[in-house]
Design a protein around this motif. Structure first.
Motif, PDB file in Angstrom:
ATOM      1  N   MET A  60       1.208  -1.002   0.245  1.00  9.30           N
ATOM      2  CA  MET A  60       0.238  -0.034   0.185  1.00  9.30           C
ATOM      3  C   MET A  60       0.995   0.924  -0.330  1.00  9.30           C
ATOM      4  N   LYS A  61       2.284   1.108   0.300  1.00 12.19           N
ATOM      5  CA  LYS A  61       3.093   1.782   0.407  1.00 12.19           C
ATOM      6  C   LYS A  61       4.458   1.409  -0.581  1.00 12.19           C
ATOM      7  N   SER A  62       4.916   2.489  -0.884  1.00 16.06           N
ATOM      8  CA  SER A  62       6.880   2.097  -2.168  1.00 16.06           C
ATOM      9  C   SER A  62       7.286   2.446  -0.965  1.00 16.06           C
ATOM     10  N   LEU A  63       8.433   1.005  -1.235  1.00 14.34           N
ATOM     11  CA  LEU A  63       9.451   0.624  -0.060  1.00 14.34           C
ATOM     12  C   LEU A  63      10.813   1.564  -0.854  1.00 14.34           C
ATOM     13  N   ILE A  64      11.323   1.934   0.421  1.00 10.25           N
ATOM     14  CA  ILE A  64      12.277   2.491  -0.060  1.00 10.25           C
ATOM     15  C   ILE A  64      13.584   1.868  -0.123  1.00 10.25           C
ATOM     16  N   LEU A  65      15.581   3.000  -0.435  1.00  7.67           N
ATOM     17  CA  LEU A  65      16.334   1.841   0.625  1.00  7.67           C
ATOM     18  C   LEU A  65      16.324   1.873   2.175  1.00  7.67           C
ATOM     19  N   PRO A  66      16.333   1.243   3.272  1.00  8.11           N
ATOM     20  CA  PRO A  66      16.270   1.404   4.408  1.00  8.11           C
ATOM     21  C   PRO A  66      17.791   2.285   4.148  1.00  8.11           C
ATOM     22  N   PRO A  67      17.765   2.805   6.516  1.00 14.37           N
ATOM     23  CA  PRO A  67      18.921   3.337   6.640  1.00 14.37           C
ATOM     24  C   PRO A  67      19.612   3.194   7.042  1.00 14.37           C
ATOM     25  N   GLU A  68      20.349   3.475   7.546  1.00 13.90           N
ATOM     26  CA  GLU A  68      21.985   2.754   8.681  1.00 13.90           C
ATOM     27  C   GLU A  68      21.660   2.506   9.706  1.00 13.90           C
ATOM     28  N   HIS A  69      20.415   3.174  10.192  1.00 10.23           N
ATOM     29  CA  HIS A  69      19.324   3.181  12.232  1.00 10.23           C
ATOM     30  C   HIS A  69      18.469   3.490  12.266  1.00 10.23           C
ATOM     31  N   ILE A  70      17.799   2.428  12.610  1.00 14.84           N
ATOM     32  CA  ILE A  70      16.008   2.326  12.947  1.00 14.84           C
ATOM     33  C   ILE A  70      15.482   2.849  14.095  1.00 14.84           C
ATOM     34  N   LEU A  71      14.490   3.605  14.401  1.00 11.80           N
ATOM     35  CA  LEU A  71      13.659   3.782  15.344  1.00 11.80           C
ATOM     36  C   LEU A  71      12.717   2.280  16.283  1.00 11.80           C
ATOM     37  N   LYS A  72      12.751   1.396  16.912  1.00 14.62           N
ATOM     38  CA  LYS A  72      11.821   0.819  17.135  1.00 14.62           C
ATOM     39  C   LYS A  72      10.775   1.188  17.710  1.00 14.62           C
ATOM     40  N   ARG A  73       9.332   0.224  16.266  1.00 14.58           N
ATOM     41  CA  ARG A  73       8.300   0.937  16.768  1.00 14.58           C
ATOM     42  C   ARG A  73       8.108   1.956  15.358  1.00 14.58           C
ATOM     43  N   GLY A  74       8.460   2.291  14.984  1.00 17.13           N
ATOM     44  CA  GLY A  74       8.806   3.280  14.126  1.00 17.13           C
ATOM     45  C   GLY A  74       9.182   3.029  12.468  1.00 17.13           C
ATOM     46  N   ASP A  75       8.544   3.835  11.729  1.00 18.03           N
ATOM     47  CA  ASP A  75       8.612   4.143  10.673  1.00 18.03           C
ATOM     48  C   ASP A  75       9.848   3.106   9.523  1.00 18.03           C
ATOM     49  N   SER A  76      10.970   3.198   9.855  1.00 19.36           N
ATOM     50  CA  SER A  76      12.461   3.593   9.397  1.00 19.36           C
ATOM     51  C   SER A  76      12.522   1.790  10.285  1.00 19.36           C
ATOM     52  N   GLU A  77      11.975   1.698  10.883  1.00 16.84           N
ATOM     53  CA  GLU A  77      12.610   0.030  11.548  1.00 16.84           C
ATOM     54  C   GLU A  77      10.799  -0.705  10.348  1.00 16.84           C
ATOM     55  N   ALA A  78      10.475  -0.490   9.930  1.00 18.64           N
ATOM     56  CA  ALA A  78       9.173  -1.041   9.365  1.00 18.64           C
ATOM     57  C   ALA A  78       9.902  -1.006   7.989  1.00 18.64           C
ATOM     58  N   ILE A  79      10.621  -0.111   6.976  1.00 16.93           N
ATOM     59  CA  ILE A  79      10.632  -0.031   5.815  1.00 16.93           C
ATOM     60  C   ILE A  79      12.332  -1.159   5.969  1.00 16.93           C
ATOM     61  N   ALA A  80      12.593  -0.995   7.210  1.00 16.89           N
ATOM     62  CA  ALA A  80      14.035  -1.920   7.225  1.00 16.89           C
ATOM     63  C   ALA A  80      13.445  -3.126   6.924  1.00 16.89           C
ATOM     64  N   TYR A  81      12.691  -4.043   7.894  1.00 14.42           N
ATOM     65  CA  TYR A  81      11.704  -5.305   7.657  1.00 14.42           C
ATOM     66  C   TYR A  81      11.241  -5.901   6.342  1.00 14.42           C
ATOM     67  N   ALA A  82      10.312  -4.567   6.390  1.00 11.30           N
ATOM     68  CA  ALA A  82       9.844  -5.137   4.893  1.00 11.30           C
ATOM     69  C   ALA A  82      10.598  -5.023   3.556  1.00 11.30           C
ATOM     70  N   PHE A  83      11.790  -4.482   3.752  1.00 15.30           N
ATOM     71  CA  PHE A  83      12.487  -4.413   2.505  1.00 15.30           C
ATOM     72  C   PHE A  83      13.240  -5.926   2.245  1.00 15.30           C
ATOM     73  N   PHE A  84      13.278  -6.363   3.293  1.00 17.11           N
ATOM     74  CA  PHE A  84      14.674  -7.795   2.817  1.00 17.11           C
ATOM     75  C   PHE A  84      13.384  -9.151   3.758  1.00 17.11           C
ATOM     76  N   HIS A  85      12.102  -8.953   4.452  1.00 19.46           N
ATOM     77  CA  HIS A  85      11.289  -9.770   4.765  1.00 19.46           C
ATOM     78  C   HIS A  85       9.641 -10.123   3.998  1.00 19.46           C
ATOM     79  N   LEU A  86       9.227  -8.824   3.317  1.00 22.12           N
ATOM     80  CA  LEU A  86       8.550  -9.061   2.424  1.00 22.12           C
ATOM     81  C   LEU A  86       8.386  -9.935   0.945  1.00 22.12           C
ATOM     82  N   ALA A  87      10.185 -11.168   0.525  1.00 26.09           N
ATOM     83  CA  ALA A  87       9.731 -11.690  -0.623  1.00 26.09           C
ATOM     84  C   ALA A  87       9.250 -13.116   0.686  1.00 26.09           C
TER      85      ALA A  87
END
Length: 577
Positions: free
Chosen positions: A423-450
């Motif tokens: 429902m939202k487009s992915l971007i490259l995950p950042p080098e740091h993430i904030l747990k429970r935040g959008d940055s963590e969601a991007i980092a997780y979905a980038f590798f686990h969507l498959a």
């Protein structure tokens, strides 16, 4: 035999439901037909004439009083509904209809069962206080030279923010430097290189550190050994210089892997020497801690290189060996790399074993932990899950466990489903993430969507159930349900971590119930009618009569058509019944 009997019962139930609906429709039309036929004995026409005569005799003051009273009543209802919603998070009318009317109509409410089956371990987290937003190093962060820079070359966009890169520079200074670096020239140069903002200046400093080590080795070794100069090396190669070159200068993963292998040789030698001297003082203790961090970082990145290059089994072995060798270094979160690699191998039993060790109340949660646990439970039921069948027969025990696991994961990080469901487009995950935040969601979905796509029906189950999480969380949403309250500062920190061209996802707001919106509209409409009727009584009376005549025009048209179609003799006999 049992399956056949179950299928027959399901078909019988569906036939009964269909026949009941059909009979209700037929009964409704029969009642309308009888009312129309018996309009003469029941004196319906006379009653309608009396009502119309009564309405014609009403003065405009009556309409003013009627609309004003209606506006007042709807306003009081609106105020009560808003107060109830602010206190309990739901509409009073909606709650009464769901609690009392829905069971009478045959509906089933599963919220009570969902609420009663919460995990004891996670509910203990409610006692934790709301902490500051802590930024974590992304365990699956990409390589700057081989991945982030290539993205910049192709798109012209910067995938990393200055805030994110500054945090990485601070991490490098913490993990790769110590107070005794000034005693070794190469380490002193690298201490300055980690603080350098310009990427080219950092790369030049890394090459300078390697050249200094090479020169000092050639000059000083003959003073110690009379044999050939390559038998004894006075100074080891600078491992951190190779790390910087592998991260930022290498343009492919293969080049990065070669540099990390050279860094491993140098780092392993430094680690063994400092291990022998670690108890000789605080200075040697700090050197050993630094060398340990360097060695762990190199081995972890080598495992990630193997994973990128398709050697997944080799990567899994390297990660397992690293976790056994350094079990106390949990700050690198190597188990999250291991989970992703095991999911790629579809080794779900091994994934469950890792989760059993790290999905514990005493350990901090992450999106990888929560959503991987949800994926494993969804995998057991997702291939046969159907929303229509589940609404008819209710959820089985396995389906209930899967839904609860999804609700738990969504409450921890509510931003992930939009990326998994695309429902939202992915971007490259950042080098740091904030747990429970959008940055963590991007980092997780980038590798686990498959991995979610590989499990048949898992995304369908997630699509059908993830939004139900927010109906279970107490209101206001910051109170939480299974986890500690959602940090308010998350959105602000995510905007610093994520690039400007990305639309940051925010914590879903609890929408106003339909009945509050309906009552607000009704109150506004009746108040406007009262004001217009008071100001223009004659005109509003004409408008009301025109509106009523237009409203009953279709019914009069149908009655005229029926009278013209039916024979007059038959119609006369029916009216005399």
């Amino acid at each position: 035999m049992a399956e056949a009997a179950t299928g027959f019962l399901e078909q019988l139930k569906s036939c009964m439901v269909w026949s009941w609906t059909y009979l209700c429709t037929v009964w409704f039309f029969i009642v309308l037909f009888l009312v129309y036929i018996l309009r003469v004995p029941l004196k319906i026409n006379d009653n309608l004439s009396t009502v119309s005569m009564f309405l014609n005799t009403l003065t405009p003051k009556f309409y003013v009083a009627l609309t004003g009273t209606s506006s007042l009543i709807s306003g009081l209802i609106l105020i009560f509904e808003w107060w109830y919603f602010r206190k309990y998070g739901t509409s009073f009318i909606e709650q009464v209809s769901v609690s009392h009317l829905r069971p009478l109509l045959g509906g089933v409410d599963n919220n009570s069962s969902n609420n009663s089956n919460s995990s004891n371990g996670d509910s203990d987290s409610n006692r934790q206080s709301v902490s500051e937003c802590k930024v974590w190093r992304n365990p699956l962060n990409l390589f700057r030279g081989a991945e982030y820079n290539r993205y910049t070359w192709v798109t012209g966009r910067e995938p990393l923010t200055y805030y994110d890169m500054n945090l990485s520079a601070q991490d490098h200074q913490t993990f790769f430097t110590c107070d005794s670096d000034h005693l070794r020239p190469a380490d002193a140069i690298m201490q300055k290189a980690w603080r350098e903002r310009n990427p080219q200046a950092r790369i030049s400093a890394a090459h300078e550190a390697l050249e200094i080590n090479e020169i000092r080795s050639r000059v000083e070794v003959p003073l110690i050994a009379s044999s050939t100069i390559w038998e004894i090396k006075l100074l080891p190669k600078c491992a951190t210089a190779y790390i910087l070159l592998a991260e930022e200068e290498a343009t492919t993963i293969a080049e990065a892997e070669k540099l990390f292998k050279q860094a491993l040789k140098a780092g392993d030698g430094c680690y063994r020497r400092s291990q022998q001297l670690q108890h000789h003082g605080s200075q040697y203790e700090a050197q050993h801690r630094r060398d340990t961090n360097v060695l762990v970082y190199i081995k972890r990145r080598l495992a990630m290189c193997a994973r990128r290059l398709g050697r997944t089994r080799e990567a899994v072995k390297m990660m397992r060996d690293l976790m056994k060798e350094f079990p106390l270094l949990s700050m690198f979160n190597i188990h999250e790399n291991l989970l992703e690699a095991l999911l790629e191998l579809q080794a779900y039993a091994d994934v469950q074993a890792v989760l059993a060790k790290y999905d514990d109340i005493s350990l901090p949660k992450s999106a990888t932990i929560c959503y991987t646990a949800a994926l494993l439970k969804a995998r057991a039921v997702s291939d046969k899950f159907s929303p229509e069948a589940a609404s008819r027969r209710g959820l089985s025990t396995a389906e209930m466990n899967a839904v609860e696991a999804i609700h738990r994961a969504v409450e921890f990080n509510p931003h992930v489903p939009k990326y998994l469901l695309e429902m939202k487009s992915l971007i490259l995950p950042p080098e740091h993430i904030l747990k429970r935040g959008d940055s963590e969601a991007i980092a997780y979905a980038f590798f686990h969507l498959a991995h979610w796509k590989r499990v048949e029906g898992a995304l369908n189950l997630l699509h059908c159930t993830w939004e139900g999480t927010f109906r279970m969380i107490p209101y206001p949403l910051e109170k939480g349900h299974l986890f500690y309250p959602y940090p308010i500062c998350t959105e602000t920190a995510d905007r610093e971590l994520l690039p400007s061209f990305h639309e940051v996802s925010v914590y879903p707001k609890k929408e106003l119930p339909f009945f509050i919106l309906f009552t607000a509209g009704l109150c506004s409409f009746t108040a406007m009618l009262a004001l217009l009727t008071h100001q223009f009584p004659e005109l509003m009376g004409v408008f009301a009569k025109a509106f009523l005549s237009t409203l009953f025009a279709p019914l009069n048209f149908v009655m005229e058509k029926v009278e013209s179609i039916l024979p007059s003799s038959l119609w006369h006999q029916l009216t005399r019944i």
